[in-house]
Motif scaffolding. Structure first.
Motif, short mmCIF file in Angstrom:
data_model
loop_
_atom_site.label_atom_id
_atom_site.label_comp_id
_atom_site.label_asym_id
_atom_site.label_seq_id
_atom_site.Cartn_x
_atom_site.Cartn_y
_atom_site.Cartn_z
N UNK A 77 0.78 -1.23 0.00
CA UNK A 77 0.00 0.00 0.00
C UNK A 77 0.81 1.27 0.00
N UNK A 78 2.15 1.16 0.04
CA UNK A 78 3.00 2.35 0.04
C UNK A 78 4.00 2.23 -1.11
N UNK A 79 4.19 3.33 -1.82
CA UNK A 79 5.01 3.31 -3.02
C UNK A 79 5.91 4.54 -3.06
N UNK A 80 7.05 4.38 -3.71
CA UNK A 80 7.99 5.49 -3.86
C UNK A 80 8.09 5.83 -5.34
N UNK A 81 8.04 7.12 -5.65
CA UNK A 81 8.14 7.53 -7.04
C UNK A 81 8.47 9.01 -7.16
N UNK A 82 8.54 9.48 -8.40
CA UNK A 82 8.84 10.88 -8.68
C UNK A 82 7.54 11.67 -8.78
N UNK A 83 7.49 12.76 -8.04
CA UNK A 83 6.30 13.61 -8.00
C UNK A 83 6.36 14.64 -9.12
N UNK A 84 5.24 14.82 -9.82
CA UNK A 84 5.15 15.90 -10.80
C UNK A 84 3.84 16.63 -10.57
N UNK A 85 3.90 17.95 -10.75
CA UNK A 85 2.72 18.78 -10.47
C UNK A 85 1.99 19.06 -11.76
N UNK A 86 0.69 18.81 -11.77
CA UNK A 86 -0.18 19.15 -12.89
C UNK A 86 -1.03 20.34 -12.49
N UNK A 87 -2.01 20.67 -13.31
CA UNK A 87 -2.88 21.80 -12.99
C UNK A 87 -3.87 21.40 -11.90
N UNK A 118 9.10 10.92 -3.60
CA UNK A 118 8.18 10.92 -2.46
C UNK A 118 7.69 9.51 -2.16
N UNK A 119 7.24 9.32 -0.91
CA UNK A 119 6.56 8.08 -0.53
C UNK A 119 5.07 8.39 -0.48
N UNK A 120 4.29 7.49 -1.09
CA UNK A 120 2.85 7.70 -1.21
C UNK A 120 2.10 6.54 -0.58
N UNK A 121 1.03 6.85 0.14
CA UNK A 121 0.12 5.82 0.66
C UNK A 121 -1.16 5.88 -0.16
N UNK A 122 -1.59 4.72 -0.65
CA UNK A 122 -2.82 4.67 -1.44
C UNK A 122 -4.04 4.85 -0.55
N UNK A 131 -13.37 -1.53 -10.06
CA UNK A 131 -11.94 -1.22 -10.04
C UNK A 131 -11.69 0.19 -10.58
N UNK A 132 -10.94 0.96 -9.83
CA UNK A 132 -10.66 2.33 -10.25
C UNK A 132 -9.71 2.35 -11.44
N UNK A 133 -9.97 3.23 -12.38
CA UNK A 133 -9.05 3.37 -13.51
C UNK A 133 -7.77 4.07 -13.06
N UNK A 134 -7.90 4.97 -12.07
CA UNK A 134 -6.76 5.68 -11.55
C UNK A 134 -6.71 5.48 -10.04
N UNK A 135 -5.53 5.17 -9.53
CA UNK A 135 -5.33 5.06 -8.09
C UNK A 135 -5.10 6.45 -7.51
N UNK A 136 -5.60 6.68 -6.29
CA UNK A 136 -5.38 7.94 -5.61
C UNK A 136 -4.66 7.69 -4.30
N UNK A 137 -3.94 8.71 -3.83
CA UNK A 137 -3.21 8.56 -2.58
C UNK A 137 -2.76 9.91 -2.06
N UNK A 138 -1.93 9.85 -1.01
CA UNK A 138 -1.39 11.09 -0.45
C UNK A 138 0.10 10.93 -0.20
N UNK A 139 0.80 12.04 -0.31
CA UNK A 139 2.24 12.06 -0.03
C UNK A 139 2.43 12.02 1.48
N UNK A 140 3.15 10.99 1.95
CA UNK A 140 3.37 10.86 3.40
C UNK A 140 4.81 11.18 3.80
N UNK A 141 5.71 11.28 2.80
CA UNK A 141 7.10 11.65 3.13
C UNK A 141 7.81 12.10 1.87
#
Length: 725
Positions: A77-87, A118-122, A131-141
């Motif tokens: 349930x926790x993932x690490x990746x590169x954050x990019x900002x959209x509109x 960043x580390x993200x929790x779904x 089933x969601x087409x897009x997963x959502x989460x929040x930045x936890x670190x």
């Protein structure tokens, strides 16, 4: 110099993670890992050692059994990746392909900046929800804070200073600058800043001014800001420059003996008038059978830029040359691109040639791909070749007219088979002594351009087909790693939007069962109309983006089952790789090398596609800078244009002759109160019922020009509006 080192570090970091991710069940010692990743340079190896330690601390990789490294499995349930900002929201791309992208609602972005790791929790999925087409989460670190340079305008309010970022997607907040960190910037300067601290989303980030580019709005400062905003390298590392200087310009006799000697053939180059490098040449003659022999001869960059060299590493980082409005950021140093590998007239040059036997109906009967040596007989510009086509006279007129005849056959055949011929226009500038644009020239696509295009398209197609056609029986069940240029089918929703759009101009286009032939027919229908440029742009945006990939799915736009890029290794890294792989396959590629390419190509193709996208965005932004600067000299002047967009806040107007777009803002239409008619792509006056519709021809006056925001405002210059037919 600091920003160059940082970009190199980021590049190497992604290289390590990508390799380990592709080998999740394998353990590698440090030296073995460096060897498998072709890290031979001592400076890069030291950076590599340091990065392994940092990645381990960030829990992106793990060290096991003493000195072995492997990719770290994600926590549930926790993932690490590169954050990019959209509109208005964030996106985190993670390495788990079953997850892909995670959408981060704005209030859950924490203090993440574009480029942060960043580390993200779904978020939990809703019960009974499909089933969601897009997963959502929040930045936890924030596991690694980017050292991303942010370009912006230096301002002051009361007793404190701040920077307003140019790109609100990278950083949507003004950056507070302590007095001790202003670097002598003056109010209104365009500056480079980095964020040093941001711990609370309710407060603004704090940063430091690293460099002053000049005064905001001045053309030089704005062009520098484009270069820095897109992180385009301004110089080559010393090790790369030094390596380029060691390459001899003298071609050894032993090397010529190994190659197909084509120096006696009539071979010519055809390029833009201002071209500095000539990486492709062509030849054509009639065979005894009555068929054509077409030769496409490409600079043999792979002979000079060898795998794992400093030149090769830098070329992969850059991915492509970038053609800004007033300068070029090359993929390779000038000594190579403009000298050793440039197919200059009346000089021997090493090339990679595709010789094709083609029937009078345009069918390829046979071909050969050979390392060669040529001696170009003439350097032509497109305009010179066009003059020969029209007048039937000039140097090598017989050969040029024969080329034109064959290219016409190839074009007709390609269009019959479903290839889309987008005829989009480009803007070119003339400059004064200060580097300011004095004229915008609309590039005209000549028959000579099509001649070269169709020869190059055919060569690229054959370079891709060759890999499949050369399989022997023992290889039928084996996959041959290779680089393809692919173009997926368009999104049905975007095609429906295109159909709705063109309908407003009176053109018919069905979005059902769309094919490249249907889109090609639309392009033929709009050709020559006043709205041709507008519809071409919308149609191109409706298409999927062409990318590089080790997996072949064909090229929808061209209608080709197999396609690659072979013809520009001076300015595109994938072409360089294709040259190397073709030679290796010719001599028999070992299993070890196949495994090497299978591991590396996903990274190479993604890197090349990413850099191509950055180059296109930077080129587009540089053109916008120059268009705005040009229009500053034309305040109050009138131009004829076409309404290219209708919104609830105004009308977009395109001046076709200048390929420049501006806006008539609703607040400037003071003769009535206008209502937005979304369904009919129009605005309508509430009192006088005056209507402005998509596609209408209008005369506009240049009202305001904002160099900082890169914005042009128009006003209606006359009450007469010419309606579209």
């Amino acid at each position: 110099m600091k920003s160059t080192q940082l970009s190199e570090q980021q590049f190497l970091r992604e290289k390590i993670l990508d390799f380990l991710r592709k080998n999740p069940n394998n353990l590698f010692k440090m030296k073995e890992l460096a060897r498998r990743m072709s890290i031979a340079d001592e400076r890069e190896y030291r950076a590599f050692q340091k990065l392994l330690g940092e990645l381990e601390k960030q829990k992106l990789i793990q060290r096991v059994k003493g000195k072995h490294y492997q990719h770290l499995t994600q926590q549930s349930g926790k993932y690490v990746g590169i954050f990019s900002m959209k509109s208005g929201y964030g996106v985190v791309r993670v390495e788990d392909e079953s997850i892909g992208e995670i959408i981060i609602p704005q209030k859950f972005c924490s203090t993440a900046l574009d480029g942060d790791t960043v580390k993200v929790a779904l978020f939990a999925e809703k019960k009974h929800h499909r089933a969601l087409e897009q997963h959502e989460g929040e930045v936890i670190a924030i596991t690694l804070r980017t050292q991303e340079e942010i370009v912006g305008r230096f301002e002051r309010s009361g007793n404190f200073f701040f920077v307003v970022p140019d790109d609100k997607k990278k950083c949507g907040r003004d950056i507070y600058i302590p007095k001790s960190a202003t670097n002598k910037a003056k109010i209104g300067d365009k500056v480079i800043t980095i964020i040093e601290r941001w711990e609370n989303r309710n407060l603004n980030p704090e940063g430091r001014v690293m460099e002053v580019l000049g005064y905001s709005g001045e053309v030089r400062a704005e062009m520098l800001s484009v270069i820095r905003e897109y992180k385009l390298p301004q110089q080559f590392p010393e090790i790369v420059t030094a390596e380029a200087k060691t390459i001899s310009t003298v071609i050894a006799t032993e090397e010529i003996k190994k190659r197909l000697d084509l120096r006696e053939k009539i071979i010519v180059t055809i390029d833009p008038e201002d071209a500095k490098d000539f990486d492709d040449a062509v030849s054509l003659e009639i065979l005894a059978s009555g068929n054509y022999e077409l030769g496409v001869h490409i600079a043999d960059v792979s002979h000079f830029v060898t795998e794992g060299s400093a030149l090769d590493t830098e070329a992969l980082k850059r991915g492509t040359s970038v053609y800004l409005a007033d300068m070029v950021v090359p993929m390779l140093p000038e000594n190579i691109s403009n000298n050793i590998c440039s197919l200059k007239p009346l000089e021997d040059r090493l090339t990679y040639s595709i010789l094709m036997e083609i029937s009078p109906r345009g069918v390829v009967k046979n071909y050969a791909i050979k390392k060669s040596v040529i001696h170009s007989k003439r350097r032509f510009t497109y305009e010179e070749v066009q003059t020969i086509i029209e007048t039937k006279h000039g140097d090598f007129a017989e050969e040029i007219l024969l080329m034109h005849k064959l290219s016409s056959v190839l074009l007709k055949k390609r269009l019959r088979e479903g290839s889309i011929d987008f005829d989009s226009s480009e803007a070119k500038f003339k400059f004064d002594a200060e580097g300011k644009p004095t004229e915008i020239i609309k590039k005209v696509r000549l028959e000579s351009h099509r001649l070269v295009e169709d020869f190059m398209l055919l060569a690229n197609q054959i370079a891709a087909k060759h890999i499949v056609s050369q399989k022997n029986e023992a290889e039928q069940q084996k996959k041959r790693p290779y680089v393809y240029r692919i173009h997926d089918t368009p999104n049905p929703e975007k095609i429906q939007e295109l159909a709705n759009f063109v309908k407003q101009f009176g053109f018919s286009f069905s979005a059902k069962d769309v094919s490249s032939r249907a889109i090609q027919k639309l392009m033929a229908d709009v050709r020559g109309s006043e709205v041709e440029n507008v519809i071409n742009e919308v149609a191109i945006r409706a298409m999927a983006k062409a990318v590089y990939s080790p997996e072949n799915i064909g090229h929808f736009g061209l209608g080709f089952k197999y396609y690659t890029h072979f013809t520009s290794p001076i300015r595109r890294y994938p072409d360089l790789i294709v040259h190397r792989m073709l030679l290796e396959y010719e001599h028999g590629m070992s299993l070890e090398r196949r495994n090497f390419y299978s591991e590396r190509l996903p990274f190479i193709t993604k890197q090349s596609s990413d850099r191509e996208r950055v180059a296109m965005e930077a080129e587009r932004e540089s053109v916008k800078v120059m268009q705005v600067e040009y229009m500053k000299r034309h305040l109050g002047d009138e131009f004829h244009g076409v309404i290219s967009g209708v919104t609830n806040f105004g009308l977009f107007v395109k001046i076709n002759e200048l390929l420049t777009e501006g806006m008539i803002r609703m607040r400037d239409l003071d003769d009535d109160y206008y209502i937005f008619d979304e369904k009919n792509y129009a605005i309508v006056g509430q009192r006088n019922r005056k209507r402005y519709r998509l596609g209408d021809s209008v005369t506009v006056r240049v009202m305001r020009v904002d160099s900082i925001e890169r914005r042009i405002d128009f006003a209606i210059a006359e009450s007469f509006v010419k309606r579209k037919k």
